[in-house]
Motif scaffolding. Structure first.
Motif, PDB file in Angstrom:
ATOM      1  N   PHE A 274       0.816  -1.212   0.000  1.00 24.39           N
ATOM      2  CA  PHE A 274       0.000   0.000   0.000  1.00 24.39           C
ATOM      3  C   PHE A 274       0.852   1.266   0.000  1.00 24.39           C
ATOM      4  O   PHE A 274       0.524   2.255  -0.658  1.00 24.39           O
ATOM      5  N   ALA A 275       1.951   1.266   0.744  1.00 19.85           N
ATOM      6  CA  ALA A 275       2.800   2.466   0.805  1.00 19.85           C
ATOM      7  C   ALA A 275       3.379   2.784  -0.568  1.00 19.85           C
ATOM      8  O   ALA A 275       3.415   3.949  -0.993  1.00 19.85           O
ATOM      9  N   GLU A 276       3.800   1.735  -1.275  1.00 20.22           N
ATOM     10  CA  GLU A 276       4.347   1.937  -2.616  1.00 20.22           C
ATOM     11  C   GLU A 276       3.272   2.461  -3.563  1.00 20.22           C
ATOM     12  O   GLU A 276       3.522   3.345  -4.384  1.00 20.22           O
ATOM     13  N   LEU A 277       2.060   1.901  -3.435  1.00 25.89           N
ATOM     14  CA  LEU A 277       0.972   2.355  -4.300  1.00 25.89           C
ATOM     15  C   LEU A 277       0.598   3.802  -4.011  1.00 25.89           C
ATOM     16  O   LEU A 277       0.278   4.565  -4.917  1.00 25.89           O
ATOM     17  N   ALA A 278       0.656   4.185  -2.740  1.00 28.39           N
ATOM     18  CA  ALA A 278       0.328   5.558  -2.378  1.00 28.39           C
ATOM     19  C   ALA A 278       1.267   6.543  -3.076  1.00 28.39           C
ATOM     20  O   ALA A 278       0.843   7.612  -3.546  1.00 28.39           O
ATOM     21  N   ALA A 279       2.531   6.175  -3.166  1.00 26.62           N
ATOM     22  CA  ALA A 279       3.502   7.033  -3.851  1.00 26.62           C
ATOM     23  C   ALA A 279       3.177   7.132  -5.339  1.00 26.62           C
ATOM     24  O   ALA A 279       3.332   8.195  -5.955  1.00 26.62           O
ATOM     25  N   GLN A 280       2.696   6.035  -5.909  1.00 23.95           N
ATOM     26  CA  GLN A 280       2.369   6.045  -7.335  1.00 23.95           C
ATOM     27  C   GLN A 280       1.122   6.862  -7.632  1.00 23.95           C
ATOM     28  O   GLN A 280       0.914   7.305  -8.770  1.00 23.95           O
TER      29      GLN A 280
END
Length: 505
Positions: A274-280
């Protein structure tokens, strides 16, 4: 089911215990060499003896990082590079492939390259690759030469009643086809702002997204892959921060995002990503988080594309939505059908709502009774079971208007046979051109008009100069028009026939 089904394995049946479980040496991965080649030659031998040179792809799927059916090391991508384009065009349900390409698909499945499908010729031949390189070959022919060739190759064919990978779809209900009714329904939902996104899945775990107001629906329809599964969704949220804040604590979700150029893509992820997706998502203009749990993933409605001849041959099914269940019920209904339902609500604006097997039908006030009524509660009550006639079935708006009075004899037809009869009744309303009088006909009451010219022998400017509301008049029925629901009455003609001194009111 085909009469001759064999499980072809590299495992010697002699190495099984009394329960049939294999206890010998088990290499669950493909050797990418002689054993793999033997499997492919065996499949080719069965196909040749059965006269098969082309196969149909059925229920294709890709599952990189989501599921495995063997122990082959994972590879990048879906494992079909070189066989199909990057967008997997040509790898869809019903796609016809040559035997050579079919064998390459078998090779990819033996290597557990993240792609799977059934290979079949309907009613004639099937190839299913199962767990740990068990290959199931079904045929309408005995294929004795192919069996002998398989044994020569060092493999072990075993006769079975059926392949465990045969398609079994026992879910209740009927799959909705993406036919003209579906597209009319979709067009309506787009027009009223309910639907905005179309999800197209032609390979399980491979999805394309279409914004429905970007181009005409017929253009989107023409671009869809044959036999694709379709799901219709409302618009994405422009509050991307709120979408991220509402992500679950754990579990898989499908995150759908729309970039600044209007391109819509989706990613399946769990809480660790989720953290990686939030950055995207920082540059996304809209997004939505869709649950992957059965029962929680609820599009507006779904369908599967039929073939060009209109027949639905795709066997996979979507999870039915409320609208899909309504569609299944609506297609069993027809105009003129007599149906029983339960009154669920009487709206303040006078419409009566009736449950007819999960679909809410409606009755407007004029269809409750032939006689004039002030409110539906004069005829029906909530919870009452009624029998009514279906006036129409609107598949686009999912509406079913009903009529109670259609099942009743029109008492005005009987009244039409009584033209010339003398009757009495109260004045109910005065209008500039005459007075309305309610005349009683058994239990039914109708209002007829006594025109100013029929109120008295002398000229009448205003009806209130002659009669008053509530006054009882004796009138003659002049004309009854059931189609226009009009009754013409005359007070003057009753005055003319009454004896002097006994003139009616």
């Amino acid at each position: 089911m085909l009469p001759f089904v064999h499980r072809v394995t590299k495992y010697d049946p002699a190495d099984r215990d009394e329960h049939g479980s294999y206890i010998g040496t088990a290499e669950a991965v493909s050797d990418h060499g002689p054993v793999e080649s033997a499997y492919l030659q065996a499949v080719a031998a069965f196909a040749e003896e059965a006269g098969i040179d082309r196969l149909a792809v059925r229920e294709p799927q890709i599952a990189p990082g989501l599921a495995d059916f063997g122990a082959e090391p994972a590879i990048e991508g879906h494992g079909l590079a070189g066989l199909f384009p990057p967008d997997l065009a040509g790898f869809h349900d019903g796609a016809q492939v040559s035997l050579a390409l079919g064998l390459e698909l078998v090779r990819a499945m033996l290597r557990d390259n993240g792609a799977w499908c059934r290979l079949e010729v309907e009613g004639t031949f099937t190839v299913h690759v199962g767990w740990d390189q068990y290959v199931y070959i079904g045929s309408s022919e005995r294929c004795e030469e192919a069996l002998a060739r398989t044994r020569e190759l060092g493999l072990f064919p075993e006769r079975l009643d059926a392949s465990p990978y045969d398609a079994h779809y026992d879910e209740p209900g009927e799959q909705r086809p993406a036919d003209d009714d579906f597209w009319a329904r979709l067009r309506w939902c787009v027009a009223i702002g309910q639907a905005a996104i179309l999800e197209e899945t032609h390979v399980n775990n491979a999805t394309r997204w279409h914004r429905l107001n970007d181009r005409p629906l017929h253009e989107i329809r023409a671009r869809l892959t044959p036999r694709a599964q379709l799901a219709v969704w409302p618009d994405l949220s422009t509050d991307v921060a709120a979408v991220l804040a509402d992500l679950p604590q754990e579990g898989l979700i499908e995150l759908v995002r729309e970039d600044a150029d209007g391109q819509i893509t989706s990613t399946v992820a769990d809480e660790s990503q989720f953290a990686e997706l939030a950055a995207q998502l920082t540059s996304a203009r809209a997004a939505a988080a869709l649950s992957l749990s059965t029962g929680e993933r609820q599009p507006l409605f779904t369908a599967v594309l039929p073939d060009s001849d209109g027949l639905l041959r795709a066997r996979w099914r979507t999870e039915p939505t409320v609208s899909d269940r309504h569609w299944a019920t609506l297609k069993t209904l027809y105009r003129g059908q007599v149906i029983t339902g339960t009154v669920t609500e009487i709206a303040g604006f006078g419409v009566t709502f009736v449950d007819i097997g999960g679909v809410t039908a409606t009755i407007n006030i004029p269809e409750l009774s032939w006689r004039p009524i002030n409110h539906p509660s004069d005829i029906v009550t909530v919870g009452r079971q009624i029998t009514a006639e279906i006036l129409d079935v609107d598949m686009v708006r999912e509406r079913v208007p009903l009529s109670l009075r259609a099942l009743q004899a029109d008492p005005m037809l009987d009244l039409a046979r009584q033209v010339g009869r003398i009757v009495t009744g109260p004045v109910t309303k005065l209008v500039p051109f005459g007075a309305f009088v309610r005349i009683e006909d058994r239990e039914n009451g109708f209002e007829g008009l006594v025109h100013n010219t029929e109120l008295a022998d002398e000229h009448v400017e205003r009806p209130e100069d002659v009669v008053q509301v509530g006054e009882t008049l004796t009138v003659k029925i002049l004309e009854v028009d059931p189609a226009r629901r009009r009754i013409a009455l005359s007070r003057k003609q009753t005055l003319a026939v009454a004896p002097e001194g006994h003139r009616p009111a």
